[in-house]
Design a protein around this motif. Structure first.
Motif, PDB file in Angstrom:
ATOM      1  N   ILE A  34       0.861  -1.185   0.000  1.00 20.50           N
ATOM      2  CA  ILE A  34       0.000   0.000   0.000  1.00 20.50           C
ATOM      3  C   ILE A  34       0.894   1.231   0.000  1.00 20.50           C
ATOM      4  N   HIS A  35       0.704   2.078  -1.004  1.00 22.61           N
ATOM      5  CA  HIS A  35       1.462   3.325  -1.141  1.00 22.61           C
ATOM      6  C   HIS A  35       0.916   4.378  -0.170  1.00 22.61           C
ATOM      7  N   PHE A  36       1.815   5.044   0.527  1.00 24.26           N
ATOM      8  CA  PHE A  36       1.468   6.190   1.354  1.00 24.26           C
ATOM      9  C   PHE A  36       2.389   7.335   0.986  1.00 24.26           C
ATOM     10  N   SER A  37       2.032   8.529   1.465  1.00 24.72           N
ATOM     11  CA  SER A  37       2.865   9.717   1.295  1.00 24.72           C
ATOM     12  C   SER A  37       2.977  10.424   2.636  1.00 24.72           C
ATOM     13  N   THR A  38       4.064  11.158   2.802  1.00 23.42           N
ATOM     14  CA  THR A  38       4.205  12.014   3.974  1.00 23.42           C
ATOM     15  C   THR A  38       3.446  13.318   3.729  1.00 23.42           C
ATOM     16  N   ALA A  39       3.370  14.146   4.754  1.00 25.99           N
ATOM     17  CA  ALA A  39       2.721  15.450   4.607  1.00 25.99           C
ATOM     18  C   ALA A  39       3.425  16.284   3.538  1.00 25.99           C
ATOM     19  N   GLU A  40       4.731  16.141   3.449  1.00 31.37           N
ATOM     20  CA  GLU A  40       5.495  16.905   2.461  1.00 31.37           C
ATOM     21  C   GLU A  40       5.300  16.380   1.042  1.00 31.37           C
ATOM     22  N   GLN A  41       4.903  15.131   0.893  1.00 30.85           N
ATOM     23  CA  GLN A  41       4.790  14.494  -0.423  1.00 30.85           C
ATOM     24  C   GLN A  41       3.370  14.433  -0.967  1.00 30.85           C
ATOM     25  N   VAL A  42       2.371  14.514  -0.104  1.00 32.40           N
ATOM     26  CA  VAL A  42       1.016  14.140  -0.503  1.00 32.40           C
ATOM     27  C   VAL A  42       0.400  15.087  -1.539  1.00 32.40           C
ATOM     28  N   ARG A  43       0.751  16.356  -1.507  1.00 32.57           N
ATOM     29  CA  ARG A  43       0.192  17.279  -2.517  1.00 32.57           C
ATOM     30  C   ARG A  43       0.717  16.938  -3.914  1.00 32.57           C
ATOM     31  N   GLU A  44       1.998  16.605  -3.989  1.00 26.64           N
ATOM     32  CA  GLU A  44       2.567  16.205  -5.281  1.00 26.64           C
ATOM     33  C   GLU A  44       1.973  14.868  -5.733  1.00 26.64           C
ATOM     34  N   THR A  45       1.742  13.962  -4.795  1.00 26.92           N
ATOM     35  CA  THR A  45       1.089  12.694  -5.132  1.00 26.92           C
ATOM     36  C   THR A  45      -0.283  12.955  -5.732  1.00 26.92           C
ATOM     37  N   PRO A  74      13.048   4.238  -1.284  1.00 29.39           N
ATOM     38  CA  PRO A  74      13.268   5.341  -2.226  1.00 29.39           C
ATOM     39  C   PRO A  74      12.345   5.235  -3.431  1.00 29.39           C
ATOM     40  N   SER A  75      11.892   6.388  -3.863  1.00 25.08           N
ATOM     41  CA  SER A  75      11.043   6.477  -5.038  1.00 25.08           C
ATOM     42  C   SER A  75      11.426   7.754  -5.761  1.00 25.08           C
ATOM     43  N   ARG A  76      10.428   8.506  -6.186  1.00 24.77           N
ATOM     44  CA  ARG A  76      10.583   9.771  -6.877  1.00 24.77           C
ATOM     45  C   ARG A  76      11.852  10.540  -6.500  1.00 24.77           C
ATOM     46  N   GLY A  78      14.616   9.738  -5.404  1.00 20.62           N
ATOM     47  CA  GLY A  78      15.345   9.263  -4.243  1.00 20.62           C
ATOM     48  C   GLY A  78      14.666   9.527  -2.909  1.00 20.62           C
ATOM     49  N   ALA A  79      13.542  10.235  -2.915  1.00 16.40           N
ATOM     50  CA  ALA A  79      12.815  10.502  -1.667  1.00 16.40           C
ATOM     51  C   ALA A  79      12.298   9.187  -1.086  1.00 16.40           C
ATOM     52  N   LEU A  80      12.283   9.093   0.242  1.00 14.42           N
ATOM     53  CA  LEU A  80      11.762   7.901   0.900  1.00 14.42           C
ATOM     54  C   LEU A  80      10.252   8.007   1.060  1.00 14.42           C
ATOM     55  N   PHE A  81       9.568   6.978   0.572  1.00 18.85           N
ATOM     56  CA  PHE A  81       8.108   6.909   0.683  1.00 18.85           C
ATOM     57  C   PHE A  81       7.733   5.740   1.577  1.00 18.85           C
ATOM     58  N   PRO A  82       6.683   5.896   2.395  1.00 18.77           N
ATOM     59  CA  PRO A  82       6.227   4.795   3.243  1.00 18.77           C
ATOM     60  C   PRO A  82       5.384   3.799   2.446  1.00 18.77           C
ATOM     61  N   HIS A  83       5.748   2.536   2.537  1.00 20.35           N
ATOM     62  CA  HIS A  83       5.025   1.453   1.865  1.00 20.35           C
ATOM     63  C   HIS A  83       4.642   0.415   2.915  1.00 20.35           C
ATOM     64  N   LEU A  84       3.381   0.030   2.927  1.00 26.20           N
ATOM     65  CA  LEU A  84       2.891  -0.944   3.900  1.00 26.20           C
ATOM     66  C   LEU A  84       2.735  -2.301   3.240  1.00 26.20           C
ATOM     67  N   TYR A  85       3.471  -3.267   3.744  1.00 23.85           N
ATOM     68  CA  TYR A  85       3.438  -4.633   3.230  1.00 23.85           C
ATOM     69  C   TYR A  85       2.510  -5.494   4.078  1.00 23.85           C
ATOM     70  N   ALA A  86       1.307  -5.019   4.272  1.00 26.53           N
ATOM     71  CA  ALA A  86       0.277  -5.718   5.042  1.00 26.53           C
ATOM     72  C   ALA A  86      -1.042  -5.007   4.785  1.00 26.53           C
ATOM     73  N   PRO A  87      -2.147  -5.674   5.072  1.00 24.88           N
ATOM     74  CA  PRO A  87      -3.431  -4.976   4.976  1.00 24.88           C
ATOM     75  C   PRO A  87      -3.515  -3.892   6.059  1.00 24.88           C
TER      76      PRO A  87
END
Length: 114
Positions: A34-45, A74-76, A78-87
């Motif tokens: 599951i893809h997540f974004s931080t507060a700093e990333q979510v508007r660009e997402t 790392p994604s876009r 090189g920024a670190l994005f939170p990814h959840l490997y579970a429901p």
């Protein structure tokens, strides 16, 4: 507490609430997390992946409650994005707010630190 955010169609969130679990949006299921974004990333997402889309919600999750299943990768650029490997359990979500489009076609975000 560090909040991370998930943008998704309201209907998909409603289905997850009814099922008692969120396994992810189609892109999440395809990628295996599951893809997540931080507060700093979510508007660009929102601008990159949800431009012009209506009927969206923004879910806020305390990243510290997700344990070892949450991996920062790392994604876009090189920024670190939170990814959840579970429901995700709806109980892990602190709040869900509508994510409407403003008159300029850009999504209007609620306060992200609450």
């Amino acid at each position: 507490m560090t909040l991370i955010f998930k943008i998704l169609p309201e209907a998909l969130w409603r289905d997850a609430m009814n099922a008692g679990v969120f396994h992810g949006a189609p892109v999440d299921l395809s990628d295996g997390y599951i893809h997540f974004s931080t507060a700093e990333q979510v508007r660009e997402t929102a601008a990159r992946h949800f431009a012009g889309k209506t009927d969206l919600v923004l879910a806020a999750i305390d990243s510290e409650t997700l344990g070892d299943a949450l991996i920062w990768e790392p994604s876009r650029g090189g920024a670190l994005f939170p990814h959840l490997y579970a429901p995700l359990s709806p109980d892990q979500v602190r709040w869900v707010q509508p994510l409407p489009l403003g008159p300029d076609g850009v999504h209007l975000f609620p306060e992200l630190d609450a």
